[in-house]
Design a protein around this motif. Structure first.
Motif, PDB file in Angstrom:
ATOM      1  N   GLY A  50      15.819 -50.887  17.781  1.00 50.75           N
ATOM      2  CA  GLY A  50      14.426 -51.320  17.810  1.00 50.75           C
ATOM      3  C   GLY A  50      13.580 -50.462  18.723  1.00 50.75           C
ATOM      4  O   GLY A  50      12.467 -50.040  18.370  1.00 50.75           O
ATOM      5  N   ASN A  51      14.113 -50.190  19.901  1.00 52.46           N
ATOM      6  CA  ASN A  51      13.419 -49.331  20.850  1.00 52.46           C
ATOM      7  C   ASN A  51      13.212 -47.945  20.244  1.00 52.46           C
ATOM      8  O   ASN A  51      12.137 -47.348  20.342  1.00 52.46           O
ATOM      9  CB  ASN A  51      14.269 -49.227  22.121  1.00 52.46           C
ATOM     10  N   LEU A  52      14.253 -47.454  19.584  1.00 46.23           N
ATOM     11  CA  LEU A  52      14.179 -46.154  18.910  1.00 46.23           C
ATOM     12  C   LEU A  52      13.097 -46.184  17.832  1.00 46.23           C
ATOM     13  O   LEU A  52      12.336 -45.214  17.656  1.00 46.23           O
ATOM     14  CB  LEU A  52      15.533 -45.844  18.278  1.00 46.23           C
ATOM     15  N   ALA A  53      13.001 -47.319  17.114  1.00 40.84           N
ATOM     16  CA  ALA A  53      12.023 -47.431  16.027  1.00 40.84           C
ATOM     17  C   ALA A  53      10.598 -47.308  16.548  1.00 40.84           C
ATOM     18  O   ALA A  53       9.762 -46.623  15.948  1.00 40.84           O
ATOM     19  CB  ALA A  53      12.204 -48.766  15.305  1.00 40.84           C
ATOM     20  N   ILE A  54      10.326 -47.965  17.683  1.00 36.97           N
ATOM     21  CA  ILE A  54       8.968 -47.908  18.231  1.00 36.97           C
ATOM     22  C   ILE A  54       8.640 -46.475  18.660  1.00 36.97           C
ATOM     23  O   ILE A  54       7.552 -45.958  18.388  1.00 36.97           O
ATOM     24  CB  ILE A  54       8.816 -48.907  19.394  1.00 36.97           C
ATOM     25  N   ASP A  55       9.609 -45.806  19.297  1.00 39.24           N
ATOM     26  CA  ASP A  55       9.402 -44.396  19.641  1.00 39.24           C
ATOM     27  C   ASP A  55       9.132 -43.567  18.396  1.00 39.24           C
ATOM     28  O   ASP A  55       8.265 -42.690  18.393  1.00 39.24           O
ATOM     29  CB  ASP A  55      10.635 -43.832  20.364  1.00 39.24           C
ATOM     30  N   ALA A  56       9.889 -43.841  17.330  1.00 41.92           N
ATOM     31  CA  ALA A  56       9.734 -43.074  16.094  1.00 41.92           C
ATOM     32  C   ALA A  56       8.329 -43.256  15.529  1.00 41.92           C
ATOM     33  O   ALA A  56       7.713 -42.288  15.064  1.00 41.92           O
ATOM     34  CB  ALA A  56      10.780 -43.508  15.068  1.00 41.92           C
ATOM     35  N   VAL A  57       7.799 -44.495  15.584  1.00 42.98           N
ATOM     36  CA  VAL A  57       6.441 -44.732  15.078  1.00 42.98           C
ATOM     37  C   VAL A  57       5.433 -43.970  15.932  1.00 42.98           C
ATOM     38  O   VAL A  57       4.524 -43.318  15.418  1.00 42.98           O
ATOM     39  CB  VAL A  57       6.114 -46.238  15.068  1.00 42.98           C
ATOM     40  N   ILE A  58       5.602 -44.051  17.259  1.00 38.89           N
ATOM     41  CA  ILE A  58       4.656 -43.374  18.153  1.00 38.89           C
ATOM     42  C   ILE A  58       4.693 -41.856  17.934  1.00 38.89           C
ATOM     43  O   ILE A  58       3.663 -41.192  17.932  1.00 38.89           O
ATOM     44  CB  ILE A  58       4.970 -43.749  19.625  1.00 38.89           C
ATOM     45  N   ASN A  59       5.889 -41.302  17.690  1.00 41.89           N
ATOM     46  CA  ASN A  59       6.019 -39.847  17.480  1.00 41.89           C
ATOM     47  C   ASN A  59       5.769 -39.414  16.041  1.00 41.89           C
ATOM     48  O   ASN A  59       5.940 -38.244  15.718  1.00 41.89           O
ATOM     49  CB  ASN A  59       7.424 -39.378  17.884  1.00 41.89           C
ATOM     50  N   ARG A  60       5.447 -40.395  15.165  1.00 40.15           N
ATOM     51  CA  ARG A  60       5.243 -40.084  13.747  1.00 40.15           C
ATOM     52  C   ARG A  60       6.447 -39.362  13.150  1.00 40.15           C
ATOM     53  O   ARG A  60       6.300 -38.392  12.414  1.00 40.15           O
ATOM     54  CB  ARG A  60       4.009 -39.208  13.544  1.00 40.15           C
ATOM     55  N   ASP A  61       7.627 -39.828  13.505  1.00 42.97           N
ATOM     56  CA  ASP A  61       8.864 -39.217  13.028  1.00 42.97           C
ATOM     57  C   ASP A  61       9.225 -39.859  11.680  1.00 42.97           C
ATOM     58  O   ASP A  61       9.990 -40.814  11.611  1.00 42.97           O
ATOM     59  CB  ASP A  61       9.959 -39.455  14.076  1.00 42.97           C
ATOM     60  N   LEU A  62       8.636 -39.340  10.602  1.00 41.55           N
ATOM     61  CA  LEU A  62       8.751 -39.987   9.290  1.00 41.55           C
ATOM     62  C   LEU A  62      10.182 -40.246   8.838  1.00 41.55           C
ATOM     63  O   LEU A  62      10.521 -41.374   8.474  1.00 41.55           O
ATOM     64  CB  LEU A  62       8.017 -39.180   8.214  1.00 41.55           C
ATOM     65  N   PRO A  63      11.058 -39.236   8.835  1.00 38.41           N
ATOM     66  CA  PRO A  63      12.417 -39.502   8.337  1.00 38.41           C
ATOM     67  C   PRO A  63      13.127 -40.580   9.151  1.00 38.41           C
ATOM     68  O   PRO A  63      13.819 -41.430   8.587  1.00 38.41           O
ATOM     69  CB  PRO A  63      13.128 -38.152   8.501  1.00 38.41           C
ATOM     70  N   LEU A  64      12.908 -40.565  10.465  1.00 37.53           N
ATOM     71  CA  LEU A  64      13.570 -41.546  11.325  1.00 37.53           C
ATOM     72  C   LEU A  64      13.062 -42.963  11.040  1.00 37.53           C
ATOM     73  O   LEU A  64      13.849 -43.902  10.921  1.00 37.53           O
ATOM     74  CB  LEU A  64      13.344 -41.170  12.797  1.00 37.53           C
ATOM     75  N   ILE A  65      11.727 -43.113  10.902  1.00 37.49           N
ATOM     76  CA  ILE A  65      11.168 -44.431  10.600  1.00 37.49           C
ATOM     77  C   ILE A  65      11.762 -44.968   9.302  1.00 37.49           C
ATOM     78  O   ILE A  65      12.217 -46.114   9.227  1.00 37.49           O
ATOM     79  CB  ILE A  65       9.632 -44.370  10.458  1.00 37.49           C
ATOM     80  N   GLN A  66      11.766 -44.121   8.276  1.00 36.65           N
ATOM     81  CA  GLN A  66      12.294 -44.554   6.987  1.00 36.65           C
ATOM     82  C   GLN A  66      13.739 -45.007   7.107  1.00 36.65           C
ATOM     83  O   GLN A  66      14.124 -46.054   6.588  1.00 36.65           O
ATOM     84  CB  GLN A  66      12.218 -43.407   5.983  1.00 36.65           C
ATOM     85  N   GLY A  67      14.531 -44.210   7.804  1.00 35.44           N
ATOM     86  CA  GLY A  67      15.945 -44.542   7.961  1.00 35.44           C
ATOM     87  C   GLY A  67      16.130 -45.884   8.646  1.00 35.44           C
ATOM     88  O   GLY A  67      16.906 -46.730   8.193  1.00 35.44           O
TER      89      GLY A  67
END
Lengths: 335, 282
Positions: free
Chosen positions: A288-305
């Motif tokens: 979950g923590n990783l997910a929020i970072d991914a959204v903030i960094n606009r890390d598209l592949p990571l968010i999708q995964g």
């Protein structure tokens, strides 16, 4: 559940996954903010940017990107994280154990607290004890995990500082672990000093997640226990001279658990959804923590995964509950 | 209606307590300018993290202390009622309208409409809601309107599921058949006959939804995705307080208490309403 019903259920699961995949894919694609611009320095030439776009497949049309991505996903390849520059599959599965351990610890706490409360209230039904349990249920249910987490931070992190309120484990400790299931491995390796340290970090977030679920379990189990205690066999057991507590624990409990199961399953998915913000609150290094970072960094592949993995877990839990329900209920099994 | 019994009177207390707190919030939001002792945005580096008035080291006039930029916490809490209530009302209304409409259609017509809408609900329920809201606000850009849209887009399923189930039950009732025999059109039956019977359930859900909306707004400001950072929200105040909780606990405690009471008030108000409607709602 008959075989045909099972097949329909499985097909509808596939449709749900496909829907989730489409929604999340479109969502992150229409997001403003260029992920490529965020990863390269100011000195990059337009050619560099175009090359990177091509490398991540961002130069193609959205439907085409979706088809390519789906083809990879089916083979278990979720692409490369833009911010971490590692395989999404590896990053996500590296974090998943932390979240699973937290979620299941919370589930265990919820079952223990909720079960205990329900038995207490059913044993002394109609008394002040039951009223007290009802009050607990009312408050624990209406206050969400986010607020319980903050309350625990104040109570047991600041006022009476007995628990750690940040991270998963004390960073200075040397960890002998080969998997990311720290809690389980520390027990298997008999390193109980590490188990204690891990629990010291996990107990507060787990309690925050557990309280609303404990209230649900307590409420539903209490209702069905009270119902069962009026059944003939409970009456017969009582006339045979078994004590009220004995009848409750040995006769009623087993029959009262099944109806609670479905609700617990649905509520458990809510708990898993809650890990996102609770992990953030306690700086716990999970999915979950990783997910929020991914959204903030606009890390598209990571968010999708991550979102897709959450969807798999949600639907998986529901399916598991359905199967348990069938296994425990002979009427349905042969229906 | 059933005569109010003592049990009902006891239960009414929480209805009224909830209503009282909500009324207080509205009062604070409307008269925020007159009620706040200080400018909510004024920073004063000489007054950083002052403790509340009853502790040693406090400055007179700063009743609940100040935050790390020397801003008055009481004034910020009072002003933060505005975004909280705006989100609660607008987001809940949008979620309610959209969800109830789809639920009514699915429940009343059944068949393919029901199958498509139910599948949509299933897909929505497979998302972790907090993550989806964060993703949506990131997509739409941090603003109060984005928060409202995100909440409505996520929480319509709550209304849809309940209204669908209620409408399905109502459809089988005799009065719907009589209305059909009397020659009333489908739309009229839905709006004039079925909807009023489903309404109590919607009202209760709406009250609960307002509490949820306040929490989601707080969560989004906690991860810095709500309104601009200067104007106060309870969530952003909580985020700051979480960061300096070991140095200045009061920065976290007061906005947290407000949020806690607000969530309890909306849920108790909703539960109180549910009991009021109980004879109607079976």
């Amino acid at each position: 559940m008959r075989l045909s019903a099972l097949i329909i259920r499985l097909i509808s699961l596939v449709v749900t996954f496909f829907g989730v995949a489409v929604v999340v894919f479109v969502l992150v694609r229409v997001a403003p903010g260029d992920p490529i611009a965020m990863m390269i320095g100011p000195g990059a030439s337009p050619q560099d940017i175009a090359d990177l776009r091509a490398l991540y497949g961002l130069d193609k049309s959205i439907p085409l990107q979706f088809l390519i991505w789906l083809g990879h996903v089916v083979r278990g390849d979720f692409g490369t994280s833009i911010s971490l520059r590692e395989s999404v599959t590896e990053v996500v599965f590296g974090r998943l154990p932390a979240t699973l351990e937290l979620a299941f610890l919370a589930l265990a706490i919820a079952v223990v607290i909720g079960g205990f409360m329900a038995i207490l209230a059913a044993r002394w039904r109609g008394t002040a004890t039951e009223a007290g349990v009802d009050l607990f249920n009312g408050i624990a249910l209406s206050v969400p995990d986010f607020l319980w987490g903050l309350t625990f931070i104040l109570l047991f992190g600041v006022a009476i500082p007995i628990f750690d309120i940040s991270g998963r484990v004390t960073p200075t400790l040397e960890l002998p672990f080969v998997t990311n299931f720290f809690l389980i491995e520390s027990i298997v390796r008999l390193r109980f000093d590490l188990t204690l340290d891990l629990l010291g970090h996990m107990l507060m977030p787990a309690m925050a997640l557990a309280l609303p679920l404990a209230a649900v379990i307590s409420q539903i189990l209490k209702t069905s226990l009270k119902e069962v205690m009026h059944q003939d066999y409970a009456l017969i057991a009582r006339t045979k001279g078994f004590s009220e507590t004995y009848v409750l624990l040995h006769e009623a409990l087993r029959n009262a658990v099944t109806p609670s199961l479905t609700v617990i399953g649905v509520q458990f998915t809510f708990l898993i959804g809650g890990t996102v913000i609770v992990e953030r609150l306690f700086s716990y290094e999970g999915l979950g923590n990783l997910a929020i970072d991914a959204v903030i960094n606009r890390d598209l592949p990571l968010i999708q995964g991550i979102v897709l993995l959450f969807a798999v877990i949600f639907v998986g839990v529901n399916l598991a509950v359905d199967l348990c329900y069938v296994a425990l209920n002979p009427k349905l099994r042969h229906g | 209606m059933v005569e109010p019994r003592p049990l009902h009177r006891r239960r009414s207390i929480r209805l009224w307590l909830g209503a009282a707190w909500i009324a207080l919030l509205f009062f604070a939001a409307v008269f925020a300018g007159a009620l706040s002792p200080h400018d909510r945005l004024a920073q004063d580096l000489m007054l950083q993290t002052l403790p509340p008035a009853w502790l040693p080291g406090a400055e007179p006039g700063y009743y609940l202390g100040t935050d790390s930029l020397g801003r008055d916490i009481l004034s910020r809490i009072i002003y933060a009622t505005r975004p909280a209530l705006i989100v609660a009302i607008v987001a809940s209304t949008a979620a309610c309208l959209f969800g109830s409409l789809l639920g009514l259609v699915a429940g009343f017509f059944g068949g393919w409409a029901d199958r498509i809408i139910s599948r949509l609900v299933d897909i929505w329920m497979a998302f972790p809601p907090v993550l989806l809201s964060i993703l949506l606000v990131a997509v739409l850009g941090p603003a109060l309107s984005s928060v409202i849209i995100a909440i409505a887009v996520i929480d319509w399923t709550r209304f849809c599921r309940v209204v669908r189930a209620e409408a399905m039950q109502q459809r089988r009732m005799d009065y719907v058949d009589s209305a059909k025999v009397a020659g009333y059109g489908t739309l009229r039956i839905m709006a004039r006959e079925v909807l009023p019977n489903v309404l109590p359930a919607i009202v209760v859900l709406f009250s609960l939804e307002m509490g949820i909306a306040v929490i989601v707004e707080a969560i989004l400001s906690f991860v810095n995705l709500s309104i601009s950072t200067d104007d106060p929200t309870w969530g952003s105040m909580i985020a700051e307080g979480r960061g300096i909780v070991h140095q200045a606990w009061w920065v976290l405690v007061f906005p947290l208490t407000c949020l806690f009471l607000t969530v309890l008030a909306f849920s108790q108000f909703g539960e109180g309403l549910k009991e009021r409607f109980d004879p109607v709602m079976r």
